[in-house]
Design an enzyme around this catalytic site. Structure first.
Site, PDB file in Angstrom:
ATOM      1  CE  LYS A  62      -4.395   1.082   0.174  1.00 38.68           C
ATOM      2  NZ  LYS A  62      -5.572   0.294  -0.270  1.00 38.68           N
TER       3      LYS A  62
ATOM      4  CG  ASP B 149      -7.373   3.275  -0.821  1.00 41.09           C
ATOM      5  OD1 ASP B 149      -7.857   2.142  -0.764  1.00 41.09           O
ATOM      6  OD2 ASP B 149      -7.428   4.071   0.145  1.00 41.09           O
TER       7      ASP B 149
HETATM    8  P1  NDP Z   1     -13.019   7.772  -2.859  1.00 41.79           P
HETATM    9  O1  NDP Z   1     -11.934   8.754  -2.707  1.00 41.79           O
HETATM   10  O2  NDP Z   1     -13.590   7.507  -4.202  1.00 41.79           O
HETATM   11  O3  NDP Z   1     -14.224   8.111  -1.892  1.00 41.79           O
HETATM   12  C1  NDP Z   1     -14.037   8.217  -0.530  1.00 41.79           C
HETATM   13  C2  NDP Z   1     -15.356   8.586   0.120  1.00 41.79           C
HETATM   14  O4  NDP Z   1     -15.227   8.473   1.539  1.00 41.79           O
HETATM   15  C3  NDP Z   1     -15.771  10.024  -0.137  1.00 41.79           C
HETATM   16  O5  NDP Z   1     -17.166  10.121  -0.101  1.00 41.79           O
HETATM   17  C4  NDP Z   1     -15.129  10.744   1.043  1.00 41.79           C
HETATM   18  O6  NDP Z   1     -15.753  11.965   1.373  1.00 41.79           O
HETATM   19  C5  NDP Z   1     -15.332   9.750   2.145  1.00 41.79           C
HETATM   20  N1  NDP Z   1     -14.263   9.902   3.131  1.00 41.79           N
HETATM   21  C6  NDP Z   1     -12.933   9.747   2.929  1.00 41.79           C
HETATM   22  N2  NDP Z   1     -12.248  10.002   4.043  1.00 41.79           N
HETATM   23  C7  NDP Z   1     -13.164  10.311   4.972  1.00 41.79           C
HETATM   24  C8  NDP Z   1     -13.071  10.672   6.333  1.00 41.79           C
HETATM   25  N3  NDP Z   1     -11.892  10.755   6.948  1.00 41.79           N
HETATM   26  N4  NDP Z   1     -14.232  10.909   6.995  1.00 41.79           N
HETATM   27  C9  NDP Z   1     -15.436  10.829   6.363  1.00 41.79           C
HETATM   28  N5  NDP Z   1     -15.575  10.505   5.061  1.00 41.79           N
HETATM   29  C10 NDP Z   1     -14.458  10.251   4.392  1.00 41.79           C
HETATM   30  O7  NDP Z   1     -12.419   6.414  -2.233  1.00 41.79           O
HETATM   31  P2  NDP Z   1     -12.905   4.909  -2.474  1.00 41.79           P
HETATM   32  O8  NDP Z   1     -14.365   4.849  -2.668  1.00 41.79           O
HETATM   33  O9  NDP Z   1     -12.004   4.303  -3.471  1.00 41.79           O
HETATM   34  O10 NDP Z   1     -12.508   4.253  -1.055  1.00 41.79           O
HETATM   35  C11 NDP Z   1     -13.416   4.170   0.035  1.00 41.79           C
HETATM   36  C12 NDP Z   1     -12.973   3.075   0.978  1.00 41.79           C
HETATM   37  O11 NDP Z   1     -12.943   1.815   0.276  1.00 41.79           O
HETATM   38  C13 NDP Z   1     -11.571   3.227   1.568  1.00 41.79           C
HETATM   39  O12 NDP Z   1     -11.561   2.669   2.861  1.00 41.79           O
HETATM   40  C14 NDP Z   1     -10.713   2.368   0.648  1.00 41.79           C
HETATM   41  O13 NDP Z   1      -9.529   1.931   1.287  1.00 41.79           O
HETATM   42  C15 NDP Z   1     -11.663   1.213   0.409  1.00 41.79           C
HETATM   43  N6  NDP Z   1     -11.387   0.403  -0.774  1.00 41.79           N
HETATM   44  C16 NDP Z   1     -11.268   0.954  -2.009  1.00 41.79           C
HETATM   45  C17 NDP Z   1     -11.037   0.141  -3.103  1.00 41.79           C
HETATM   46  C18 NDP Z   1     -10.981   0.679  -4.489  1.00 41.79           C
HETATM   47  O14 NDP Z   1     -10.855  -0.126  -5.413  1.00 41.79           O
HETATM   48  N7  NDP Z   1     -11.089   1.978  -4.707  1.00 41.79           N
HETATM   49  C19 NDP Z   1     -10.848  -1.304  -2.961  1.00 41.79           C
HETATM   50  C20 NDP Z   1     -11.073  -1.803  -1.621  1.00 41.79           C
HETATM   51  C21 NDP Z   1     -11.311  -0.953  -0.582  1.00 41.79           C
HETATM   52  P3  NDP Z   1     -15.010  13.369   1.057  1.00 41.79           P
HETATM   53  O15 NDP Z   1     -15.146  13.536  -0.426  1.00 41.79           O
HETATM   54  O16 NDP Z   1     -15.718  14.375   1.859  1.00 41.79           O
HETATM   55  O17 NDP Z   1     -13.577  13.183   1.475  1.00 41.79           O
HETATM   56  O1  2IT Z   2      -7.884  -1.616  -0.691  1.00 41.77           O
HETATM   57  C1  2IT Z   2      -7.852  -2.116  -1.833  1.00 41.77           C
HETATM   58  O2  2IT Z   2      -8.009  -3.324  -2.025  1.00 41.77           O
HETATM   59  C2  2IT Z   2      -7.646  -1.213  -2.976  1.00 41.77           C
HETATM   60  N1  2IT Z   2      -7.587   0.000  -2.781  1.00 41.77           N
HETATM   61  C3  2IT Z   2      -7.494  -1.767  -4.362  1.00 41.77           C
HETATM   62  C4  2IT Z   2      -6.087  -2.225  -4.595  1.00 41.77           C
HETATM   63  C5  2IT Z   2      -5.759  -2.659  -5.992  1.00 41.77           C
HETATM   64  O3  2IT Z   2      -4.580  -2.966  -6.200  1.00 41.77           O
HETATM   65  O4  2IT Z   2      -6.631  -2.693  -6.864  1.00 41.77           O
END
Ligand code: NDP
Ligand code: 2IT
Length: 454
Positions: free
Chosen positions: A130, A170
């Site tokens: 990561k 992420d």
């Molecule tokens: P994005 O940046 O697309 O979206 C993040 C969302 O979460 C936004 O709505 C943001 O709001 C909110 N957010 C982020 N930080 C905070 C905080 N500290 N407090 C409150 N709200 C918050 O990210 P993703 O959708 O990609 O990721 C979301 C989660 O999913 C994370 O935990 C990530 O690690 C996990 N994840 C993502 C994967 C991926 O493929 N993208 C895969 C597996 C897990 P705001 O805009 O106000 O910051």
């Molecule tokens: O937390 C996760 O699994 C991710 N942000 C996706 C990682 C990836 O390599 O696609």
């Protein structure tokens, strides 16, 4: 050996905390893992003799570097970035990059640790890593984001490669950032290969990668409900976040017949009792991805909804909750609100969104609990499929990738059932936390044992 003098989780953790002072998120992720895996290790002395847990909780390496860039006013700005290469026992390091002001080494170590076992669960040959930076993309122009990404890649490219380490997106890193990062990698390395995933479709990206985490999480949730003779049909679903994971979880849940009531961002949540159907979701995608606006604007457009500033959505009456924003967004009070409303299932789209005591409360109260490393593995799984397509120099259709994703999520569910002992939780529920941890552990641990003392 530590387990001879040190027989329980607290004792193991006291050593780990000493070695990793000031890293609370990392401690939390390891504690949850160790609590379920230590009893298993005790029954399998090879892992004990090989000090596998001690080795697994120490990253292979961590690279820390300065990122200097220029903002639109011409001022020089400085951020700190990291790549945590946690464990490459079963494949090249693989895991996302996070850009957010709250990024610290502790956060990235917890994420890299979790990623190792999540990737193992997918069945694909991927190690765990990561990275990220304490850079805040909010309010920055495209030009500033490009400047930051190019500067970051100028250092990062030394440490990554298609057989070495393959980053992805992420929080704060989506299609735009991956494109800028890849453009700079390609320029520096003078090679066009699959070194990042989540790429644009015209330059090696995979269909369904954008949707994969949210879709996969809902597939996993559907599997948990099916296993209990139920389904998502007609269920009320509460979702947090409004980014990549949240919007595609909402899309798939709606497609499977559920009604999605909420979405959120760091300013608060919106509640739409009429449901956030496909048309409304298109608005949200455009709002967040193109205009980079705030979720509160939803209520200007749809009068059926209300906005609740600075609150999380967990008090809204629901059957299923899918936290998709960030770590520690469901605390014990939130969990009690959910069980007070008889929540049936909580399925983690985000990484470690549920605090430990909240997780235990939910499981003890009889809710199905799908932990992140199983439930959100769909994203990295399709990243793995993107790597395969890049290596083969071909692209699979939407249907093919979606079918593979569904198969992988079903397989992860089956592994959780195999190792998550029943009979200890109410309703004879599977302990998905134990199941995911042990199933993820075995593959990595066996490889480490085979390698000897490395
Ligand atoms: P994005 O940046 O697309 O979206 C993040 C969302 O979460 C936004 O709505 C943001 O709001 C909110 N957010 C982020 N930080 C905070 C905080 N500290 N407090 C409150 N709200 C918050 O990210 P993703 O959708 O990609 O990721 C979301 C989660 O999913 C994370 O935990 C990530 O690690 C996990 N994840 C993502 C994967 C991926 O493929 N993208 C895969 C597996 C897990 P705001 O805009 O106000 O910051
Ligand atoms: O937390 C996760 O699994 C991710 N942000 C996706 C990682 C990836 O390599 O696609």
């Amino acid at each position: 050996m530590w387990m001879e003098k040190c027989k329980d989780v607290d004792c193991f953790m006291s050593g780990l905390i000493k070695r990793n002072a000031g890293q609370p998120e990392f401690h939390q992720a390891v504690r949850e893992f160790a609590a379920t895996v230590i009893p298993f290790i005790r029954d399998n002395p090879t892992y004990l003799e090989n000090q596998i847990l001690e080795r697994m909780t120490e990253p292979d390496r961590v690279v820390t570097f300065r990122v200097t860039w220029r903002d639109d006013k011409g001022s020089i700005r400085v951020n700190r970035a990291w790549r945590v290469q946690f464990n490459n026992s079963i494949g090249p390091y693989k895991g996302g990059l996070r850009f957010h002001p709250t990024v610290t080494l502790s956060v990235l170590k917890f994420l890299g640790f979790e990623q190792t076992f999540k990737n193992s669960l997918t069945g694909l040959p991927m190690g765990g890593g990561k990275g990220g930076a304490n850079f805040n993309p909010k309010g920055k122009s495209d030009n500033e984001v490009m400047s930051f990404c190019q500067s970051m890649m100028t250092e990062l490219f030394h440490h990554i490669g298609p057989d070495k380490d393959v980053p992805a997106g992420d929080i704060g890193v989506g299609a735009r950032e991956i494109s800028y990062l890849y453009g700079q990698y390609k320029r520096l390395q003078n090679q066009f290969h699959g070194v990042l995933t989540g790429k644009g479709l015209s330059f090696g990206g995979s269909l369904i990668r954008t949707e994969a985490t949210g879709y996969g999480c809902v597939y996993f949730c559907q599997e948990m409900l099916n296993h209990r003779g139920d389904s998502l049909e007609n269920k009320n679903v509460v979702i947090s976040g409004s980014g990549n994971v949240a919007t595609y979880a909402a899309e798939k849940a709606t497609e499977l017949g559920a009604k999605v009531l909420t979405l959120s961002d760091s300013s608060g949540f919106i509640h739409d009792p009429d449901g956030i159907g496909p048309e409304k979701l298109e608005f949200v995608k455009e709002l967040k991805e193109v205009r980079r606006g705030r979720i509160s604007e939803y209520t200007d457009r749809f009068s059926s909804a209300t906005f609740h500033a600075d609150q999380r959505p967990w008090a809204v009456d629901c059957d299923v909750a899918i936290p998709c924003a960030t770590q520690n967004e469901v605390n014990l009070d939130d969990a009690k609100k959910l069980t007070g409303n008889n929540v049936m299932a909580v399925c983690e789209g985000a990484n470690m969104p549920t605090e430990l005591d909240a997780m235990n409360h939910l499981m003890q109260a009889g809710a199905l609990f799908g932990p992140a490393k199983a439930a959100n593995a769909g994203g990295v799984a399709v990243s793995g499929l993107e790597q395969s397509q890049n290596a083969l120099r071909l692209s699979w259709s939407r249907e093919e990738v979606n079918e593979k994703l569904l198969g992988i999520m079903k397989n992860i569910h089956a592994k959780c059932v195999q190792y998550g002992e029943t009979g200890q939780l109410p309703n004879d529920n599977v302990n998905y936390v134990t199941g995911a941890n042990i199933a993820g552990f075995i593959k990595v641990a066996d490889a480490m044992v085979a390698y000897g003392a490395v």
